[in-house]
Design a protein around this motif. Structure first.
Motif, PDB file in Angstrom:
ATOM      1  N   LEU C 233       1.699   9.249   4.387  1.00 31.88           N
ATOM      2  CA  LEU C 233       0.950   8.442   5.345  1.00 31.88           C
ATOM      3  C   LEU C 233      -0.019   7.530   4.608  1.00 31.88           C
ATOM      4  CD1 LEU C 233      -0.034   7.760   8.212  1.00 31.88           C
ATOM      5  CD2 LEU C 233      -1.518   9.765   8.080  1.00 31.88           C
ATOM      6  N   GLY C 234      -0.761   8.117   3.671  1.00 29.06           N
ATOM      7  CA  GLY C 234      -1.725   7.329   2.913  1.00 29.06           C
ATOM      8  C   GLY C 234      -1.058   6.228   2.115  1.00 29.06           C
ATOM      9  N   THR C 235       0.073   6.545   1.515  1.00 28.70           N
ATOM     10  CA  THR C 235       0.771   5.549   0.697  1.00 28.70           C
ATOM     11  C   THR C 235       1.225   4.360   1.531  1.00 28.70           C
ATOM     12  OG1 THR C 235       1.524   7.295  -0.782  1.00 28.70           O
ATOM     13  CG2 THR C 235       2.705   5.197  -0.879  1.00 28.70           C
ATOM     14  N   PHE C 236       1.816   4.641   2.678  1.00 26.90           N
ATOM     15  CA  PHE C 236       2.269   3.539   3.531  1.00 26.90           C
ATOM     16  C   PHE C 236       1.095   2.709   4.036  1.00 26.90           C
ATOM     17  CE2 PHE C 236       6.551   5.533   4.253  1.00 26.90           C
ATOM     18  CZ  PHE C 236       7.296   4.417   3.942  1.00 26.90           C
ATOM     19  N   ILE C 237       0.005   3.360   4.390  1.00 29.24           N
ATOM     20  CA  ILE C 237      -1.161   2.604   4.865  1.00 29.24           C
ATOM     21  C   ILE C 237      -1.704   1.734   3.734  1.00 29.24           C
ATOM     22  CG2 ILE C 237      -3.554   2.829   5.648  1.00 29.24           C
ATOM     23  CD1 ILE C 237      -2.702   5.229   7.301  1.00 29.24           C
ATOM     24  N   LEU C 238      -1.705   2.272   2.525  1.00 27.98           N
ATOM     25  CA  LEU C 238      -2.174   1.470   1.393  1.00 27.98           C
ATOM     26  C   LEU C 238      -1.279   0.252   1.181  1.00 27.98           C
ATOM     27  CD1 LEU C 238      -3.253   4.293  -1.066  1.00 27.98           C
ATOM     28  CD2 LEU C 238      -4.735   2.560  -0.059  1.00 27.98           C
ATOM     29  N   TRP C 239       0.005   0.480   1.211  1.00 27.05           N
ATOM     30  CA  TRP C 239       0.947  -0.632   1.050  1.00 27.05           C
ATOM     31  C   TRP C 239       0.687  -1.708   2.105  1.00 27.05           C
ATOM     32  CZ3 TRP C 239       6.881   0.391  -0.024  1.00 27.05           C
ATOM     33  CH2 TRP C 239       7.542  -0.818  -0.282  1.00 27.05           C
ATOM     34  N   PHE C 240       0.561  -1.269   3.351  1.00 25.61           N
ATOM     35  CA  PHE C 240       0.228  -2.198   4.437  1.00 25.61           C
ATOM     36  C   PHE C 240      -1.055  -2.964   4.115  1.00 25.61           C
ATOM     37  CE2 PHE C 240      -2.327  -2.790   8.331  1.00 25.61           C
ATOM     38  CZ  PHE C 240      -1.536  -3.696   9.002  1.00 25.61           C
ATOM     39  N   GLY C 241      -2.089  -2.237   3.699  1.00 25.20           N
ATOM     40  CA  GLY C 241      -3.370  -2.880   3.414  1.00 25.20           C
ATOM     41  C   GLY C 241      -3.271  -3.915   2.306  1.00 25.20           C
ATOM     42  N   TRP C 242      -2.327  -3.676   1.399  1.00 26.05           N
ATOM     43  CA  TRP C 242      -2.151  -4.615   0.292  1.00 26.05           C
ATOM     44  C   TRP C 242      -1.711  -6.002   0.776  1.00 26.05           C
ATOM     45  CZ3 TRP C 242      -2.599  -0.398  -3.259  1.00 26.05           C
ATOM     46  CH2 TRP C 242      -3.079  -0.762  -4.519  1.00 26.05           C
ATOM     47  N   TYR C 243      -1.127  -6.077   1.966  1.00 25.79           N
ATOM     48  CA  TYR C 243      -0.779  -7.390   2.510  1.00 25.79           C
ATOM     49  C   TYR C 243      -2.033  -8.158   2.939  1.00 25.79           C
ATOM     50  CZ  TYR C 243       4.080  -6.000   2.255  1.00 25.79           C
ATOM     51  OH  TYR C 243       5.299  -5.587   1.785  1.00 25.79           O
ATOM     52  N   GLY C 244      -3.146  -7.447   3.086  1.00 26.04           N
ATOM     53  CA  GLY C 244      -4.416  -8.150   3.213  1.00 26.04           C
ATOM     54  C   GLY C 244      -5.032  -8.430   1.855  1.00 26.04           C
ATOM     55  N   PHE C 245      -4.895  -7.447   0.981  1.00 23.81           N
ATOM     56  CA  PHE C 245      -5.532  -7.506  -0.337  1.00 23.81           C
ATOM     57  C   PHE C 245      -5.015  -8.681  -1.170  1.00 23.81           C
ATOM     58  CE2 PHE C 245      -6.966  -5.784  -4.399  1.00 23.81           C
ATOM     59  CZ  PHE C 245      -8.029  -4.970  -4.060  1.00 23.81           C
ATOM     60  N   ASN C 246      -3.709  -8.794  -1.276  1.00 19.88           N
ATOM     61  CA  ASN C 246      -3.154  -9.830  -2.140  1.00 19.88           C
ATOM     62  C   ASN C 246      -3.081 -11.202  -1.481  1.00 19.88           C
ATOM     63  OD1 ASN C 246      -3.065  -7.954  -4.124  1.00 19.88           O
ATOM     64  ND2 ASN C 246      -0.857  -7.901  -4.387  1.00 19.88           N
ATOM     65  N   PRO C 247      -2.348 -11.356  -0.382  1.00 12.54           N
ATOM     66  CA  PRO C 247      -2.351 -12.686   0.234  1.00 12.54           C
ATOM     67  C   PRO C 247      -3.754 -13.119   0.657  1.00 12.54           C
ATOM     68  CG  PRO C 247      -0.564 -11.357   1.140  1.00 12.54           C
ATOM     69  CD  PRO C 247      -1.410 -10.441   0.298  1.00 12.54           C
ATOM     70  N   GLY C 248      -4.576 -12.172   1.083  1.00 12.42           N
ATOM     71  CA  GLY C 248      -5.919 -12.508   1.544  1.00 12.42           C
ATOM     72  C   GLY C 248      -6.812 -13.056   0.454  1.00 12.42           C
ATOM     73  N   SER C 249      -6.434 -12.819  -0.792  1.00 10.05           N
ATOM     74  CA  SER C 249      -7.278 -13.285  -1.891  1.00 10.05           C
ATOM     75  C   SER C 249      -7.242 -14.801  -2.075  1.00 10.05           C
ATOM     76  CB  SER C 249      -6.895 -12.581  -3.195  1.00 10.05           C
ATOM     77  OG  SER C 249      -7.338 -11.244  -3.131  1.00 10.05           O
ATOM     78  N   THR C 250      -6.461 -15.494  -1.264  1.00  7.20           N
ATOM     79  CA  THR C 250      -6.636 -16.952  -1.216  1.00  7.20           C
ATOM     80  C   THR C 250      -8.000 -17.296  -0.629  1.00  7.20           C
ATOM     81  OG1 THR C 250      -5.629 -17.014   0.968  1.00  7.20           O
ATOM     82  CG2 THR C 250      -4.172 -17.461  -0.888  1.00  7.20           C
ATOM     83  N   LEU C 251      -8.568 -16.370   0.126  1.00 10.97           N
ATOM     84  CA  LEU C 251      -9.878 -16.503   0.789  1.00 10.97           C
ATOM     85  C   LEU C 251      -9.879 -17.471   1.955  1.00 10.97           C
ATOM     86  CD1 LEU C 251     -12.299 -16.463  -2.271  1.00 10.97           C
ATOM     87  CD2 LEU C 251     -11.436 -14.550  -0.915  1.00 10.97           C
ATOM     88  N   SER C 252      -8.818 -18.226   2.117  1.00 14.07           N
ATOM     89  CA  SER C 252      -8.673 -19.050   3.313  1.00 14.07           C
ATOM     90  C   SER C 252      -7.205 -19.449   3.400  1.00 14.07           C
ATOM     91  CB  SER C 252      -9.569 -20.285   3.256  1.00 14.07           C
ATOM     92  OG  SER C 252      -9.328 -21.009   2.083  1.00 14.07           O
ATOM     93  N   ILE C 253      -6.822 -19.982   4.526  1.00 15.32           N
ATOM     94  CA  ILE C 253      -5.400 -20.291   4.715  1.00 15.32           C
ATOM     95  C   ILE C 253      -5.189 -21.760   5.069  1.00 15.32           C
ATOM     96  CG2 ILE C 253      -5.410 -19.648   7.168  1.00 15.32           C
ATOM     97  CD1 ILE C 253      -2.571 -18.866   4.698  1.00 15.32           C
ATOM     98  N   SER C 254      -6.253 -22.463   5.455  1.00 12.27           N
ATOM     99  CA  SER C 254      -6.034 -23.823   5.957  1.00 12.27           C
ATOM    100  C   SER C 254      -5.774 -24.877   4.875  1.00 12.27           C
ATOM    101  CB  SER C 254      -7.203 -24.260   6.842  1.00 12.27           C
ATOM    102  OG  SER C 254      -8.359 -24.465   6.071  1.00 12.27           O
TER     103      SER C 254
END
Lengths: 475, 475, 475
Positions: C233-254
């Motif tokens: 459970l923890g591993t899958f949640i971490l993997w999911f969170g990584w889709y915020g961690f990595n793509p989110g590191s652009t800090l903006s999308i526009s």
């Protein structure tokens, strides 16, 4: 999986229309994801409640959690959405929100989805309090009644622009109305008040304050939570969901300033939750140390304090400063600890401490907004100049108090006879033998867990075949 | 963590380019988050499957769930994405989607991410059905084969504009093609059909319908789920993920009208899930009452009915009215209950009831779309005038039936020899001793849980030191 | 719950302002949801850590996980955010980021929220390593110190444009600076290095490498994980969170091109995680087969390899090609397996293997970026022409090595005396009896689970009343 072609004639008006359309679609996207995050709170509540109770009632509570989400969706679709958001003095009575009947006016389907998740939240708050002894049929009746009627009336009064306490009213009471941005009062206090009334009428679980024959125990007995892991899981999921609940209550993200409001909400929500957790745990540790001389750290206190902080900031998340959010959280934690002890003193049995978290901190959240709403953020969020008592006059706090009294009065007036009636008809509480056996065996075909290991003989044969002496961890 | 500067010359064309770019980036954002929510369904499936089976195979099923996500990603990267979405009569055979080789044409990387999450969903559906007795190597072979080839062929036929049944075809069959918006057929029926074939060839678990020596039991034996808490957790996570699955199938959010479509999907998804849960549980309760005279509420029925409702609405979520979504959900729940009983009658052993949920409700979802697709929503989503049989002519339902037959035929023709082959080679089913011992001990180094308490002697010493008589809850 | 009206005068400038405002609000929305997904990683870590350890310390570890999130929020609010992001040669020393005091300059509140989730991630990495033997007070001290000071200094050096290694510096070192897009080094290696130092000073758990009297065991004893379900459970949640961690590191999308970057991040993250899981599991299977002659599939290896792949891609997710992400993942899995074995050889006890996952793969992630960053993606993400060694000169890899040395040096120089000091003062490790009894009983009021069944007598009475012989699954 859609095809569509667009030809944009390059005129200023055409481009403006495109921008407007993009803004609208972005708002749907925002509301969709906030709503989905709030929906996941149903999972959080289910895990938290199930973890908090005894193993013998796990299936029962989880089934109730599922059914209030499902029943809530159907009830809110049929009636609740219309009652809450159509025009009318006291309740909405006509319009296309009922049954989403050819719905199109004044909004999009996404509003229904978002508002449903709030209604389901209000309903599910009660599930934990009455766990381990409430009949399924009573639960279904009450949760449909709450999502279909009782909660929508509160929404109508406070969030519908036709509502007498609404901050969105054309001429809001005292120039500002009641500020309850995401529902400390509307959602949490409504759910918590219902839970309180239900707990009083339903009575405590056998063996909590009284033994089987009704004789009072020397000391209340704390039933241990059956799984702390589920409780923590539920708490984190709820916290996550609150990032939809609070920032999402802007209802859209494209208008000027809304990004700032949503950002502020995320920060105040985080800080209040953190402060609530810390304050509650250390308050409890201190009280324990003073009374028993042992230093112990209670995870349940930490979790419920965190949830208390989240409830406490919900009303004012868009109008208070970050430092004020910390103050709100700290006090939320303390409110939780002592209101929990108060319930025990009064022999009111709340199986998951939902009343301290949602009812008492719901009240505190409204009051805190009345005290701490800052001029700049109140202007930004509500365009209002009357803000918290510490900055301004007492109009806002007066409205908050009105709102609290209204919710308490309304919920009390409607739910008290409702639960009394159920009780009279013998539809509220399971019989004592069923309670002792647990509801899973008596109503749901058996226990929630089966951790039985494989046959030891088979394992031995297997191990001998593979030339292993045994597995240390195969027990 | 990126730096970039933008100077926008304020011309109409320049601004239009900016808007277009913002729209494109917003679409990536939308697809990213829908994809992430769908990815989380892998977690939901893992929890649901693991919770549904016996304790002795938990590690095995969870490993399979992880590996089909991982293998699926690699297989879909190498081959599947190209097969599904490149041009070609039957399958895509060349282009830069294979291995994402210098990928740029016609889309962005985000399309791969989104489509991968669908492929992984199709693959993981089978895991539960064949749990507790399928060999790891067989599982790996089949899941790579499914995500790399079998599923992409279905996608090519129904979602690729070159596909013969595609609603996006230049001249779609019958003026409308097959409407399967988010994949009741493409994803769920494909996965479910594979599960059905696998279950038949693999045979039932020892002790389910036959004893160890192959003699039929008087009554099928229901192995109890080892953890209802995990099942419910999985169900809620799946429901949450469906808010990415269905609304996300617009594939973008910025074009005109797409917000409306996504909003409708969120509402129909919610209502069908809710209706499915309620209908399935009460149908089961009624059947139980009629046959055994006891009123019992079965949580598993409620959960699987909910999932059935979700599968059922997946094809038509963007084209049916909210009331129709409720009808679809109600029937989904009933389809689930009776198809589950049918499998038992036929002695087909599905360890988690994935076939009733995904195969039978996948079929129902396609049919329901053919019946209930409304004119206004079909026009909005597909720009088509041929809609459901209740409103229009029979072209759409005919296409839905074609699609169902195509999927059944294709999957059957490919997977039947595949599984037979594996079986012949002795690569499909574990040996009976391993099955009885459980796969965790025989293949994965021991049991999934170790709840052993600390040494009682140590605890006693500790408690005596701290002057406590004992802890009620330390057992 | 906000009212506001907008009148847009239709001028080109007015429309441009609207577009700019919409872009800004969309960025807030993006950052909010990425941050929320990252926040959920706290839940993932809590489940993973708790699942990995023995039952008797579950409450303790979960409490630590909650408190580092909460303490982290408060510490980062007070000091950390200012230290990290205000101007200054070594650390930020003044500005409105401290205490978010009238914060407005240069960003919005959402930046704090997003950056807090990173700080909390760095802090929580350590929790698992020191589990089952670290005192609560030590944990609180260290986690506040890390989020408030140690981690922000690393951020300042590498991500603040004033930082000497920063890729965002006006004249970045070697024309490119250190590329660590989402923090393989900044976050994971920092957390992992702290964990390594803590593990060395704290010493192994009793019974891991030495018996109670300090005599070395013949063979290290692997304490079995108490719940594999929680780990997965923890591993899958971490993997999911990584889709915020990595793509989110652009800090903006526009901004122009940011959608492409975010999309690439999602793809590389997925592929590396998948490759890491597969590579790690099969490497371990092969090693096991060669040494013991048995083919076994280890779920823990698969999970930790997956996490290793995620850590490994974090630095370079925006600059490497998809095929390179697979190479990074494959090597990450191997790095995990062998660094885990190395720790055992060195008798360093890491209760959850966080050091191999975060420290060793954090280093690998930085190095991999220095090797594999591709020209086109490095130009897109960083506007830089110096890229990976395989394509270009050695400037980038040199900076990566500098960065690794800087992080190791800084964390070592600060945390070593810190933990030594705690140890000297007797504040670091619990006493041996408490360790043996488990921290839940000794500090947290009892065990985390109570799975006791209802009274057998009651059940018997109940069953006889209902005329049933017994429930197969009611045990």
């Amino acid at each position: 999986m859609v095809r569509q072609l667009e030809e944009t004639p390059l005129t200023l008006q055409g481009l403006a229309d495109q921008v407007s359309m993009l803004a609208g679609n972005t708002d749907v996207f925002y509301t969709l994801f906030c709503g989905a995050a709030i929906f996941l709170m149903q999972c959080g509540f289910a895990m938290l409640c199930a973890g908090s109770i005894r193993q013998k009632n796990v299936k029962n509570i989880m089934l109730k959690n599922m059914l209030d989400a499902c029943g809530g969706a159907l009830g809110y679709w049929a009636v609740g959405f219309g009652v809450a958001y159509e025009g009318g003095a006291f309740i909405g009575t006509s319009g296309d929100r009922f049954f989403l009947n050819n719905y199109s006016g004044g909004g999009s389907y996404i509003d229904f989805f978002f508002q449903f998740t709030f209604a389901a939240t209000a309903a599910t708050i009660v599930a934990g309090t009455v766990a381990e002894r409430c009949k399924m049929v009573a639960y279904l009746c009450y949760s449909l009644f709450l999502t279909g009627f009782v909660y929508p009336v509160v929404v109508h009064a406070i969030w519908n622009s036709a509502g007498f306490l609404s901050a969105f009213n054309e001429s809001p009471r005292g120039g500002v109305g009641m500020i309850d941005f995401a529902g400390s009062g509307v959602v949490h206090m409504t759910g918590g008040a219902t839970a309180l009334i239900a707990a009083i009428i339903l009575g405590p679980r056998i063996g909590r304050f009284y033994d089987e024959d009704g004789n009072p125990l020397d000391k209340p007995y704390d039933f241990p939570a059956h799984s702390v892991a589920l409780q923590v899981l539920g708490t984190f999921i709820l916290w996550f969901g609150w990032y939809g609940f609070n920032p999402g209550s802007t209802l859209s993200i494209s208008p000027d300033g809304y990004g700032d409001i949503a950002a502020l909400c995320a920060v105040t929500t985080t800080l209040s939750a953190a402060a609530g957790a810390v304050s509650s745990m250390f308050t409890d540790t201190l009280v324990g140390f003073l009374s028993e001389g042992e230093v112990e750290y209670d995870l349940t206190m930490c979790m419920n304090g965190c949830l208390g902080g989240l409830v406490g900031i919900t009303a004012g998340c868009s109008v208070v400063e970050p430092w004020a959010a910390i103050i709100i959280g700290v006090i939320s934690g303390i409110v939780y600890v002592f209101s929990s002890k108060l319930l025990v003193m009064l022999k009111i049995d709340d199986a998951v401490d939902a009343i301290p978290v949602h009812f008492f901190n719901g009240i505190w959240g409204c009051l805190a907004t009345g005290l701490l709403a800052s001029p700049r953020h109140t202007a930004m969020s509500y365009g209002a100049t009357n803000c918290g008592l510490f900055y301004s006059n007492g109009q806002l706090i007066l409205n908050e108090v009105f709102g609290i009294l209204f919710i308490a009065g309304w919920v009390g007036a409607v739910m008290t006879p409702f639960f009394y009636g159920l009780n009279m008809l013998g539809m509220f509480r399971v019989d004592p033998l069923e309670e002792k056996v647990g509801l899973d065996i008596s109503h749901h075909k058996g226990a929630a867990y089966d951790l039985s290991a494989p046959d030891a003989g088979d394992v031995e044969v297997f191990q001998s075949k593979h030339g292993k002496d045994g597995f240390a961890d195969s027990a």
